[in-house]
Motif scaffolding. Structure first.
Motif, short mmCIF file in Angstrom:
data_model
loop_
_atom_site.label_atom_id
_atom_site.label_comp_id
_atom_site.label_asym_id
_atom_site.label_seq_id
_atom_site.Cartn_x
_atom_site.Cartn_y
_atom_site.Cartn_z
N ASN A 97 8.53 41.18 22.41
CA ASN A 97 7.57 41.09 23.50
C ASN A 97 7.72 42.34 24.38
O ASN A 97 8.54 42.37 25.29
CB ASN A 97 7.81 39.82 24.32
N PRO A 98 6.93 43.38 24.10
CA PRO A 98 7.08 44.65 24.83
C PRO A 98 6.91 44.53 26.34
O PRO A 98 7.41 45.36 27.08
CB PRO A 98 5.97 45.53 24.24
N HIS A 99 6.24 43.50 26.81
CA HIS A 99 5.99 43.36 28.24
C HIS A 99 6.95 42.37 28.89
O HIS A 99 6.73 41.95 30.03
CB HIS A 99 4.54 42.94 28.49
N SER A 100 8.02 41.99 28.16
CA SER A 100 8.96 41.00 28.70
C SER A 100 9.87 41.58 29.77
O SER A 100 10.45 40.84 30.55
CB SER A 100 9.81 40.40 27.57
N LYS A 101 9.98 42.88 29.82
CA LYS A 101 10.86 43.52 30.81
C LYS A 101 10.03 44.42 31.72
O LYS A 101 9.18 45.17 31.26
CB LYS A 101 11.93 44.39 30.12
N THR A 102 10.34 44.34 33.00
CA THR A 102 9.69 45.24 33.95
C THR A 102 10.40 46.59 33.90
O THR A 102 11.54 46.67 33.43
CB THR A 102 9.78 44.69 35.39
N PRO A 103 9.75 47.64 34.39
CA PRO A 103 10.42 48.95 34.42
C PRO A 103 11.76 48.90 35.19
O PRO A 103 12.71 49.57 34.82
CB PRO A 103 9.41 49.87 35.10
N VAL A 104 11.81 48.12 36.25
CA VAL A 104 13.05 48.00 37.03
C VAL A 104 14.14 47.34 36.17
O VAL A 104 15.29 47.80 36.16
CB VAL A 104 12.80 47.20 38.33
#
Length: 182
Positions: A97-104
């Motif tokens: 899931n590429p969007h599972s982590k925020t940039p922070v």
């Protein structure tokens, strides 16, 4: 100034080597003089005893050294594996899931992992981690995921090697294909 220090170090080094050679020669000549006056019947027994002693001391010393080295390697491996597993788990999460982590969250993970790898990673893993991070940051390579994925595979191969795997039958793309198909 550095030239003079090099010459002084060379002279001191040569003096130490000459001293060791002279001491070795003196020891051998003293032993020769001591044994040359003995009856010939005693010489084989003495040579056998000395040889047995030297071999026993060398075997015990080498065995202890190798045993200590294996213990240290095992303990290091036990510390490295959880750190490397964190990276692999993080990468699998991103692949699933590429969007599972925020940039922070990603930056926090990278900072935390970098701290851990500085302590527990081998030189090769640290170099490959640095290469992977640097390539991931560059805009030209960031637009080409193939370059980044190839660097990721190099990092994974380096990690495998660091924990004791040979990687001799793993061709380019094998680890990456497993990674991407999961």
């Amino acid at each position: 100034m550095k030239g003079i220090l090099k010459i002084i170090n060379l002279v001191i080094g040569l003096a130490i080597i000459v001293g060791f050679l002279y001491g070795f020669w003196y020891l051998l000549s003293s032993l020769w003089r001591a044994f040359s006056g003995l009856p010939k019947e005693y010489v084989p027994a003495i040579v056998t005893a000395v040889t047995t002693f030297i071999v026993a001391v060398m075997t015990i010393t080498l065995g202890k050294y190798l045993e200590r080295r294996m213990i240290i390697d095992k303990e290091m491996r036990e510390k490295k594996i959880p750190v490397y597993n964190e990276l692999i788990d993080f990468m699998f999460d991103l692949m699933d899931n590429p969007h599972s982590k925020t940039p922070v969250e990603m930056n926090d993970f990278i900072k935390d992992f970098t701290k851990k790898i500085l302590v527990w990673g081998s030189d090769e893993v640290i170099i490959q981690w640095s290469n992977y991070r640097n390539i991931s940051k560059r805009k030209e390579e960031a637009n080409d995921p193939n370059i980044i994925l190839k660097e990721l595979e190099k990092l994974l191969l380096t990690i495998r090697k660091d924990v004791g795997h040979k990687n001799k039958n793993l061709k380019e793309g094998i680890l990456l294909s497993m990674f991407l198909k999961s």
